[in-house]
Design an enzyme around this catalytic site. Sequence first.
Site, mmCIF file in Angstrom:
data_model
loop_
_atom_site.group_PDB
_atom_site.id
_atom_site.type_symbol
_atom_site.label_atom_id
_atom_site.label_comp_id
_atom_site.label_asym_id
_atom_site.label_seq_id
_atom_site.Cartn_x
_atom_site.Cartn_y
_atom_site.Cartn_z
ATOM 1 N N TRP A 171 5.060 9.115 6.322
ATOM 2 C CA TRP A 171 4.250 9.368 5.133
ATOM 3 C C TRP A 171 3.335 8.185 4.829
ATOM 4 O O TRP A 171 2.645 7.695 5.700
ATOM 5 C CB TRP A 171 5.142 9.747 3.947
ATOM 6 C CG TRP A 171 5.896 11.036 4.133
ATOM 7 C CD1 TRP A 171 7.219 11.173 4.446
ATOM 8 C CD2 TRP A 171 5.392 12.382 4.056
ATOM 9 N NE1 TRP A 171 7.562 12.500 4.549
ATOM 10 C CE2 TRP A 171 6.471 13.267 4.323
ATOM 11 C CE3 TRP A 171 4.136 12.926 3.791
ATOM 12 C CZ2 TRP A 171 6.326 14.657 4.322
ATOM 13 C CZ3 TRP A 171 3.996 14.311 3.787
ATOM 14 C CH2 TRP A 171 5.077 15.158 4.045
ATOM 15 N N SER A 172 3.342 7.684 3.588
ATOM 16 C CA SER A 172 2.340 6.685 3.178
ATOM 17 C C SER A 172 2.569 5.293 3.743
ATOM 18 O O SER A 172 1.698 4.430 3.584
ATOM 19 C CB SER A 172 2.266 6.619 1.656
ATOM 20 O OG SER A 172 1.610 7.760 1.156
ATOM 21 N N THR A 173 3.677 5.067 4.413
ATOM 22 C CA THR A 173 3.808 3.804 5.142
ATOM 23 C C THR A 173 2.707 3.711 6.193
ATOM 24 O O THR A 173 2.368 2.626 6.666
ATOM 25 C CB THR A 173 5.218 3.696 5.756
ATOM 26 O OG1 THR A 173 6.182 3.768 4.698
ATOM 27 C CG2 THR A 173 5.419 2.390 6.491
ATOM 28 N N LYS A 186 -0.344 4.046 5.565
ATOM 29 C CA LYS A 186 -1.562 3.497 4.965
ATOM 30 C C LYS A 186 -1.802 2.042 5.358
ATOM 31 O O LYS A 186 -2.956 1.594 5.427
ATOM 32 C CB LYS A 186 -1.514 3.645 3.437
ATOM 33 C CG LYS A 186 -1.669 5.090 2.951
ATOM 34 C CD LYS A 186 -1.674 5.159 1.428
ATOM 35 C CE LYS A 186 -2.031 6.549 0.902
ATOM 36 N NZ LYS A 186 -0.974 7.536 1.092
ATOM 37 N N TYR A 214 -3.424 6.332 -7.447
ATOM 38 C CA TYR A 214 -2.976 6.476 -6.071
ATOM 39 C C TYR A 214 -3.665 7.629 -5.348
ATOM 40 O O TYR A 214 -3.577 8.780 -5.759
ATOM 41 C CB TYR A 214 -1.465 6.670 -6.063
ATOM 42 C CG TYR A 214 -0.840 6.570 -4.700
ATOM 43 C CD1 TYR A 214 -1.037 5.447 -3.903
ATOM 44 C CD2 TYR A 214 -0.042 7.597 -4.210
ATOM 45 C CE1 TYR A 214 -0.459 5.352 -2.655
ATOM 46 C CE2 TYR A 214 0.551 7.504 -2.967
ATOM 47 C CZ TYR A 214 0.335 6.382 -2.194
ATOM 48 O OH TYR A 214 0.912 6.290 -0.952
#
Length: 388
Positions: free
Chosen positions: A71-73, A75, A161
């Site tokens: 997921w957002s890791t 980014k 976010y």
Amino acid sequence: MSEHVPDVHGHCDARFAAVRQAFEENFRDRDELGAAVAVTVGGETVVDLWGGWADAAHTRPWERDTLVNVWSTSKGPVALCAHILANRGLLDLDAPVAAYWPEFTAAGKDGVLVRHLLSHRAGLSGLREPHSLQELYDWELTTARLAATQPWWEPGTRSGYHALTYGFLVGEVVRRVSGLRPAAFLEKEVTGPLGIDFTVGLPEQESGRAAELVHPPAAAIREQASSFSQLTPAALAALANPLVGAREANTPEWRAAEIPAANGHGTARAVAALYGIFAGRGAYGGRRILSAEAAERVREGQGSCRDLVLGAGFESETELGLGLWLSGPNGSYGPNPRAVGHDGFGGSCGLADPDAEVSLGYVMNRMGPHVADDPRKMALVDALYSVL
């Protein structure tokens, strides 16, 4: 609480036994299903552990090379692409986005700077028009709609976010400058040369290594759904247009798409290596990816505030640097307030502390209900800093 603690495999330097203990406790006390954790110090791997199950049915053990959607890791690696281009003088973080992406001037966005994209301050937390999952898989359509849309708030004034849009916004700038989307750019410039087992999206031939993501408990899902009724339009656009979760992320369609903010796949070792570039002040594995000055820019705080999308999930204000969150007063990435990192939906995380020369990667498949700072992640972070 688990009745059976699965075997933990891998290695852990004796000095970091507390990290192994916390990892084992996650299975015993915090309902871990399958997971891995890796820690580097001074560029050397001192913890590389994995255990549990890669599927809900307990038929596939988590192996050394098991991959999972983080997921957002994801980014952090997306931001890294932008910083590499800035380091080469090809991208000015203080320039208007429209200098590289002319269509972006629509709807009053001519003053949006590249740094606003990196720090979730562009006001584009989500699209105003309904955007289906199938449409999200279409890069050209999604970026065209973002270029045309009106910001939800005055760009540059507050962070909100950009859960799914972040990767398309930063990624399209990377494409306009380099000719490559983030997946190809990251492979060419970073993961390929360094041999890091991380991809944006997942090649079909690697699907056999992918862990099955598992939803949080039903009660947590009901509570999350109830909270949506209290969200602002900007937050709803970020978190529910479209709404995605474990079921969607387990499909071949999601894995085949390029959604740089949310569908990076890798091992904990890979996450620790990618964030280790920032921890190593731009160098990792004997290669210099960024100058020390360029690597330091990721920690350039853009102002603390109550995030317009995630604010209710934190006890105090938070602050973003240019691509990663500062640990700040919450201690999200340890006691050094200038350490940086990024959490992923459900619990995963990457951490970089250049002052301590430490990076950490944590990945798992049973998703928790927390906005950030999942208790399993925090147990590992606290254990790490207890021995530094």
